[in-house]
Write an enzyme that holds these catalytic residues in place. Sequence first.
Site, PDB file in Angstrom:
ATOM      1  N   GLY A  27       3.784   2.377  10.640  1.00  0.00           N
ATOM      2  CA  GLY A  27       3.625   1.721  11.935  1.00  0.00           C
ATOM      3  C   GLY A  27       3.333   0.236  11.720  1.00  0.00           C
ATOM      4  CB  ALA A  28       1.122  -1.951  11.671  1.00  0.00           C
ATOM      5  CD  GLU A  50      -4.484  -1.681   5.975  1.00  0.00           C
ATOM      6  OE1 GLU A  50      -3.508  -1.219   6.600  1.00  0.00           O
ATOM      7  OE2 GLU A  50      -5.160  -0.996   5.176  1.00  0.00           O
ATOM      8  CG  ASN A  51       0.027  -6.766   4.234  1.00  0.00           C
ATOM      9  OD1 ASN A  51      -0.048  -5.969   3.334  1.00  0.00           O
ATOM     10  ND2 ASN A  51       1.024  -6.758   5.120  1.00  0.00           N
ATOM     11  CD  GLU A 106      -2.415  -1.789  10.956  1.00  0.00           C
ATOM     12  OE1 GLU A 106      -2.887  -2.030   9.831  1.00  0.00           O
ATOM     13  OE2 GLU A 106      -1.998  -0.648  11.286  1.00  0.00           O
ATOM     14  CD  GLU A 124      -2.961   1.232   2.227  1.00  0.00           C
ATOM     15  OE1 GLU A 124      -2.583   0.858   3.346  1.00  0.00           O
ATOM     16  OE2 GLU A 124      -4.053   1.744   2.018  1.00  0.00           O
TER      17      GLU A 124
HETATM   18 ZN   LIG Z   1      -4.792   1.972   8.903  1.00  0.00          ZN
END
Ligand SMILES: [Zn+2]
Length: 878
Positions: free
Chosen positions: A273-274, A276-277, A310, A138
Site C-alpha cells: 500500500g505504502a 514509510e521511508n 505511514e 523493506e
Molecule cells: Zn506499516
Amino acid sequence: MADDKAAGRVVLPPCLEPTKYILKITPDMERFVFDGEMSVELDCREATSEVVVHSKELHIREACVEHDGGVANAVGISYDLKLTTCTIKLDGEVPAGGKAVLNVNYMGYLNNQMAGFYRSNYTAANGERRVMASTQFEALDARRAFPCWDEPARKAVFELTLVVPANLHCFSNMPEAEAALIEEGRLRSVQFLPSPRMSTYLLAFCVGEFDFVQKLTDHGVIVKVYTPPGKSDSGHYALDVACRCLDLYDDFFGLEYPLPKLDMVAIPEFAMGAMENWGLVTYRMVDLLIDPVLASPQQKQRVATVVNHELAHQWFGNLVTMQWWDDLWLNEGFASWTETFANDALFPEWKMWEQFTSSTQGAALRLDSLRSSHPIQVPIKHAEEVEEVFDAISYCKGSSVVRLAHAVLGAEAFQAGLQAYMAEHQYGNTETTDLWRAWEVASGKPIGEIMSSWTQQMGFPLLTATLSGSTVKVTQRWFLSDGSVPEEKKTWVVPLIYATKEGKVANPELMRGEEHSITLPAEFGFLKLNWGQEVPLRVHYDDALLDIMCGAIRAGDVPAGDRAGFLSDCVALAKACIMPPEKLVQVLRAFADERDSTVWETMSAAFSLLSNAMLNEIGGAAGDKYTAFVASFVAPAISDIGWDASESDAHLDKTLRGTLFSLAGKYCASDEALAAEAKRRFQVLLNRDASDAEKAAAVPTELRVSLYKMVMRAAGEADFEAMMGLFAATDDNQAQKEIMQCVGLTPSEALRRRVLDWAISGELKLQDFFYTFAGVTSSGRDGLVQAWAFFKDNFAHIKSMLATASPSLMSAVIVYSTMGASSLEFAQDIESFFEANPLPQNSRRIAQLLENVRSLAKFTDAVRASPLASDAVDFATI
Ligand SMILES: [Zn+2]
C-alpha cells in the site's frame, strides 16, 4: 555467517559495525542498470580478514578496506545466493579496536519486480510511455541496491549522491545539499544531506518526472506531495491530512518530527500500500492521489488512513526501531492503532473506533481463530521468514492488543508511557518488553503480565456467559474457527469490561483463570460483555442472555460498535457450528431496522457466510427464500436512503449507500425497477456527450463499484464490451481497479474466460492483475470453479510472472481464485495442487486458506442438516 546462539538468529558477523554509508548511485534509465560507488565507515570490533555483507543481484567490481595500519585489498569475492550475502576476502587483517573504511565499486539492475531499486512504467500526458525509478527496501531489499549490513539493528548515517539525467527530478530521505550539472549538462549530480542514524530498510530515493503541491505545517515542516506531471490537484487531500497529522503526532509522541522535510510520492507500480521511508514516504497511486471533487468517502478515508499509518512510522519504526524482525508487530500493530487514533482525532464524524471493530479487529479475529495462525511475537530465525509475517496478525491483531493496552491503562498513562519510551529509545532499537516496562512505570499496572498473554500466545479466548439468577458465570477457552475444542488449555488475562442498562462497569476486574463470576444489579436490563469492543475476543451468550441482547438491540439500547461486535461474534459462532445456523437468522432479525453503516458491514458478512452454503451449495427453493430474506433487509433500507446523496448526508451515509447497492446487485436481482434504474445510470457513464458533472450526478464515485456489480451480474457481450471500453478510456488507477474487480461477474462463461486471459496477458500491472479473479469467483459457483481451474492450468505462467516479486502477490492471486470455496472436495483439491506444486514462501497463507475452506465446509454441512435447507423454510418465523 554467525549463528547468534542466544536468539537462534542467522545474522551477519558482529566484527565490523557500519556507522556511515557514503553512497553514489548512477542509474542508466535506458539500459536499466546502475553503477554504485560506496565507502562505509566502520568500527572494528574484532580483527578480521574478510568482510561479509548482504548483497543480492549486485556485481562487485572491486573492493578494499582502509584501516589505521594501511589498506587490505580484496583477493576474492564470493556470493551466497541463498543467504544473499557476499564475502570479500582480504589480503590482510583489519585490526580490532580502530576505525576502517570499506570501499566498493559495483553495478546492479534496475529491475521491474517492485523491490530494491526498480523501474515503473507510466504514460505521460502526451500518451508516451515513460520510465521512472524508485526504491522499496523493506524488508530485505536494500541489499539489491547496495552491499550493506541489512539488519534493522545495524543503524547508520547515510550520505547519498544520485547522478541522473539532467531533465529528471530526484529526491531522497533528506533535502538536497548541493547539485551540479556534469557531463556537458547531460547529467545532474545531486548530493543529499546526511540522514539521521537509521536502519537500511528506511533509505529511499526516486528518479523521474513529477509535479508537486506543498505546504508548511503549523510546526514548520515543509510537506510535499509529488504526483505525475499534470496531476498535482490530486495531491491536495493527502497533503492537508499529512500536515494536520504531523502536528498531531508531534504533540502525541512528545518529540517533534526529526527531519526538515517530508515528501510523499505516488509510484506507478508498487507492491504494497505504502512504505514509510523516513522523510520520503512512497505510495501506491490509489493510496495517495484522489480527485479533490469526485473522490468517494471510502477513497478519502483510505488515503487518510494510509497517510496517518505511514506518518506514525516516522516515530514508531523509524525513530525507534525493532531490534529484530520478530518484533515487527511493534511497528505495524502500533502504526495500525495510531492510524485509527489519528483519523478519529482529525475526522470524528467517521466514527473510526466503531469501524475498527468490524474492519481491523474483525480481520484479526478471523485469522487468529485458525490453527495455522501465529503469535504476534513470532520467532524469526532467518530474516526471509519475515515476509510472511506482514499479515493481519501483525497489523490487525497487533493494533487490537494496543487498543486493549489503551483500555487498561487509560489515555493519560498510555500517552505518558509512550512518550517516555520514545524519549529513552530515540535513534535506537527496542524489544516489545521495553514498551511494557515504560507503560508499567507510567501506570503501576502489571502490563507485562496482561499483554504477554496476548502477544506470546497464538489465538484468543471465547468467553461463555451463563445467567443464573442475578449472577453470570463467565468461562474462557481458546476459540477455533471450526469450533473444535483444543486439547491444549490456554488462558488469557482478560479485562472484564461490560455494561448493563445502568451503564459501563466502573473498575473492570481482570479475569486470570478459566472461570469468573459477575453479579448483576437487580434491574440489569441487558448484559453486553466486552463493552466498547476494546478486547480482541469472542463472546458466547446462553439463550437467555442472547434473547435479552436481541431485545436491547431492537429497543435501541446498544450503540453501533457494540451491535456490530455482538453480531460479528454470532457470525463467528455460527461458522464454528457452536451456534445453530437458524439461531443466526433469528439474531439477524433483530437488525431489521438497522441503518448504521458499520453494522451493515457486519450484516453483509453474515449474509455472505450464509450465502456460501445457501446459494453456492444448497440452492433450490430454500436458496430462493434465502435471497428473498436478505432482500427484505436491503430493499427497505435502499428505499429509505435512495440513489442520490442529499446535502445532509454524512460520510457514513454515503458509505452505507455503497454497501446496500452492492448487496442489491446480488440479492435484489428480481427487482426490475432497480435493475432498470441501474442500467439507465450506467448508460449515462457510457454516453460520450454527457459531461463529467452529469456522469458524477448519475453515478457518484461511492456507488460506482456497486453499480458495476449490478450491471455485470446480468451482463451480456454489449455491457461487457462497454465496461472494457471504460477501462481503456481511463488512466485513473482507482477507476481501473474497480472495473477489474467487477468485470468478471458476468454470467457468461466465455466472457469470464476472456477476463482471466486478460488478467495474465501482461497488459495489467503486476500490482493489480489479481483483482480480476475476484469478480470471476464472486459471480457464483460456476465462476469459482472456473477461476480455480484457470489458476491451476496457468500456474507455470503465473509463477513466472511473479518470479522475484513480493510473495504477497502470489498469496493474493491464490486467495482471489479460491474465494467462496466451502466444500471438503475443494479443500482437498487445493491441498493436492500445492503439494504437487509447493510454494514455500506462501505456505502459511495456503495453510490458513485450507483451514478456512474446511471450516466453511463444516458450516455448510450444518446448514444442510438444519431447517434452513428445507424447501418449506420460512425465514421470517424460524
Ligand atoms: Zn506499516
